[in-house]
Each structure stands twice: as structure tokens, then as C-alpha cells.
Motif scaffolding. Structure first.
Motif, PDB file in Angstrom:
ATOM      1  N   UNK A  33       0.798  -1.213   0.000  1.00 44.89           N
ATOM      2  CA  UNK A  33       0.000   0.000   0.000  1.00 44.89           C
ATOM      3  C   UNK A  33       0.840   1.277   0.000  1.00 44.89           C
ATOM      4  N   UNK A  34       2.095   1.190   0.444  1.00 44.31           N
ATOM      5  CA  UNK A  34       3.031   2.326   0.430  1.00 44.31           C
ATOM      6  C   UNK A  34       2.463   3.571   1.116  1.00 44.31           C
ATOM      7  N   UNK A  35       1.969   3.399   2.329  1.00 41.78           N
ATOM      8  CA  UNK A  35       1.382   4.505   3.094  1.00 41.78           C
ATOM      9  C   UNK A  35       2.450   5.340   3.785  1.00 41.78           C
ATOM     10  N   UNK A  36       3.496   4.704   4.261  1.00 35.83           N
ATOM     11  CA  UNK A  36       4.534   5.372   5.052  1.00 35.83           C
ATOM     12  C   UNK A  36       5.689   5.782   4.141  1.00 35.83           C
ATOM     13  N   UNK A  37       5.914   7.075   4.004  1.00 34.34           N
ATOM     14  CA  UNK A  37       6.994   7.562   3.143  1.00 34.34           C
ATOM     15  C   UNK A  37       8.281   7.857   3.905  1.00 34.34           C
ATOM     16  N   UNK A  59       0.985   2.277  18.435  1.00 28.82           N
ATOM     17  CA  UNK A  59       2.375   2.694  18.278  1.00 28.82           C
ATOM     18  C   UNK A  59       2.568   4.119  18.779  1.00 28.82           C
ATOM     19  N   UNK A  60       3.789   4.419  19.126  1.00 19.96           N
ATOM     20  CA  UNK A  60       4.165   5.798  19.438  1.00 19.96           C
ATOM     21  C   UNK A  60       5.062   6.369  18.340  1.00 19.96           C
ATOM     22  N   UNK A  61       5.202   5.637  17.255  1.00 23.14           N
ATOM     23  CA  UNK A  61       6.038   6.042  16.128  1.00 23.14           C
ATOM     24  C   UNK A  61       5.271   7.034  15.260  1.00 23.14           C
ATOM     25  N   UNK A  62       5.754   8.251  15.182  1.00 21.65           N
ATOM     26  CA  UNK A  62       5.048   9.303  14.441  1.00 21.65           C
ATOM     27  C   UNK A  62       5.029   9.055  12.935  1.00 21.65           C
ATOM     28  N   UNK A  63       5.861   8.150  12.456  1.00 26.71           N
ATOM     29  CA  UNK A  63       5.857   7.833  11.023  1.00 26.71           C
ATOM     30  C   UNK A  63       4.535   7.222  10.563  1.00 26.71           C
ATOM     31  N   UNK A  64       3.751   6.689  11.490  1.00 25.78           N
ATOM     32  CA  UNK A  64       2.474   6.070  11.139  1.00 25.78           C
ATOM     33  C   UNK A  64       1.345   7.099  10.993  1.00 25.78           C
ATOM     34  N   UNK A  65       1.599   8.361  11.265  1.00 30.13           N
ATOM     35  CA  UNK A  65       0.566   9.403  11.188  1.00 30.13           C
ATOM     36  C   UNK A  65      -0.148   9.450   9.831  1.00 30.13           C
ATOM     37  N   UNK A  66       0.538   9.261   8.698  1.00 30.37           N
ATOM     38  CA  UNK A  66      -0.167   9.302   7.411  1.00 30.37           C
ATOM     39  C   UNK A  66      -1.267   8.249   7.275  1.00 30.37           C
ATOM     40  N   UNK A  67      -1.197   7.196   8.044  1.00 25.58           N
ATOM     41  CA  UNK A  67      -2.228   6.165   7.991  1.00 25.58           C
ATOM     42  C   UNK A  67      -3.589   6.716   8.408  1.00 25.58           C
ATOM     43  N   UNK A  68      -3.599   7.717   9.270  1.00 31.20           N
ATOM     44  CA  UNK A  68      -4.859   8.279   9.775  1.00 31.20           C
ATOM     45  C   UNK A  68      -5.694   8.907   8.667  1.00 31.20           C
ATOM     46  N   UNK A  69      -5.036   9.405   7.635  1.00 32.16           N
ATOM     47  CA  UNK A  69      -5.766  10.077   6.553  1.00 32.16           C
ATOM     48  C   UNK A  69      -5.619   9.367   5.207  1.00 32.16           C
ATOM     49  N   UNK A  70      -5.136   8.135   5.217  1.00 35.92           N
ATOM     50  CA  UNK A  70      -4.872   7.410   3.969  1.00 35.92           C
ATOM     51  C   UNK A  70      -6.110   6.736   3.384  1.00 35.92           C
ATOM     52  N   UNK A  71      -7.205   6.720   4.150  1.00 40.42           N
ATOM     53  CA  UNK A  71      -8.428   6.115   3.641  1.00 40.42           C
ATOM     54  C   UNK A  71      -8.575   4.638   3.952  1.00 40.42           C
ATOM     55  N   UNK A  76      -3.662   4.721  13.464  1.00 40.96           N
ATOM     56  CA  UNK A  76      -2.581   4.721  14.449  1.00 40.96           C
ATOM     57  C   UNK A  76      -3.105   5.291  15.762  1.00 40.96           C
ATOM     58  N   UNK A  77      -2.729   4.656  16.839  1.00 42.84           N
ATOM     59  CA  UNK A  77      -3.176   5.089  18.161  1.00 42.84           C
ATOM     60  C   UNK A  77      -2.055   4.761  19.151  1.00 42.84           C
ATOM     61  N   UNK A  78      -1.819   5.649  20.095  1.00 45.48           N
ATOM     62  CA  UNK A  78      -0.768   5.388  21.084  1.00 45.48           C
ATOM     63  C   UNK A  78      -1.286   4.386  22.115  1.00 45.48           C
ATOM     64  N   UNK A  79      -0.396   3.733  22.828  1.00 44.66           N
ATOM     65  CA  UNK A  79      -0.850   2.820  23.882  1.00 44.66           C
ATOM     66  C   UNK A  79      -1.745   3.526  24.899  1.00 44.66           C
ATOM     67  N   UNK A  80      -1.384   4.753  25.286  1.00 44.49           N
ATOM     68  CA  UNK A  80      -2.187   5.490  26.270  1.00 44.49           C
ATOM     69  C   UNK A  80      -3.583   5.794  25.726  1.00 44.49           C
TER      70      UNK A  80
END
Length: 87
Positions: A33-37, A59-71, A76-80
Motif C-alpha cells: 500500500x506504500x502509506x509510510x513515506x 504505536x508511538x512512532x510518528x511515522x504512522x501518522x499518514x495512515x490516519x488520513x490514507x483512507x 494509528x493510536x498510542x498505547x495510552x
């Protein structure tokens, strides 16, 4: 213990969990899917989560943020955040 022996033990543990609890879903994504650049190595996790129709990637990895708007469904959600939402 060699690295190969270590991974063999992990694979056996996963087999056991899959057989006894049904809490493990194995997927083999056939599409990338190539979501994470910013960190392309993270794409394997998004590919698996999308293929498995997961609700979240915890995850707490900010690289996953694009997944939130990728459709795609997994978000992505933090453990907390996950704990606050589900406990």
C-alpha cells in the motif's frame, strides 16, 4: 542461542497461540500500500494491518501518522490512547 533458534522459538510460540486461543491472525499481504513515506520499513506493518482489517496500529512512532488520513481502516493510536478508549 543463535538468532535462527530464537526466531524458531518465536514461531513455535505463535503457532501455539494461534492453535489454542484463536487470538492470532496470520496474514501475507500480496499488495504493498506504500502509506509510510518517511520510514518505508514501517510499510510492512501497515500492509499487514490493512490486509487483516485491523482497527488500530498501536504505536508511538510518528511515522504512522499518514495512515490516519490514507483512507484505510486501521488507525494509528498510542498505547495510552488505546487504554483510555478501551478500559
Amino acid at each position: 542461542m543463535s538468532g535462527r533458534e530464537h526466531w524458531h522459538k518465536i514461531a513455535r510460540l505463535m503457532d501455539y497461540v494461534e492453535l489454542t486461543t484463536g487470538a492470532l491472525l496470520r496474514v501475507t499481504p500480496h499488495y504493498h500500500f506504500q502509506v509510510i513515506n518517511h520510514d518505508p520499513d514501517d510499510n510492512i506493518f501497515t500492509d499487514c494491518a490493512i490486509t487483516a482489517a485491523a482497527d488500530y496500529i498501536i504505536t508511538e512512532d510518528r511515522h504512522f501518522a499518514p495512515l490516519a488520513t490514507a483512507g484505510y481502516h486501521p488507525q494509528p493510536i498510542t498505547p495510552a490512547q488505546f487504554i483510555a478508549k478501551h478500559l
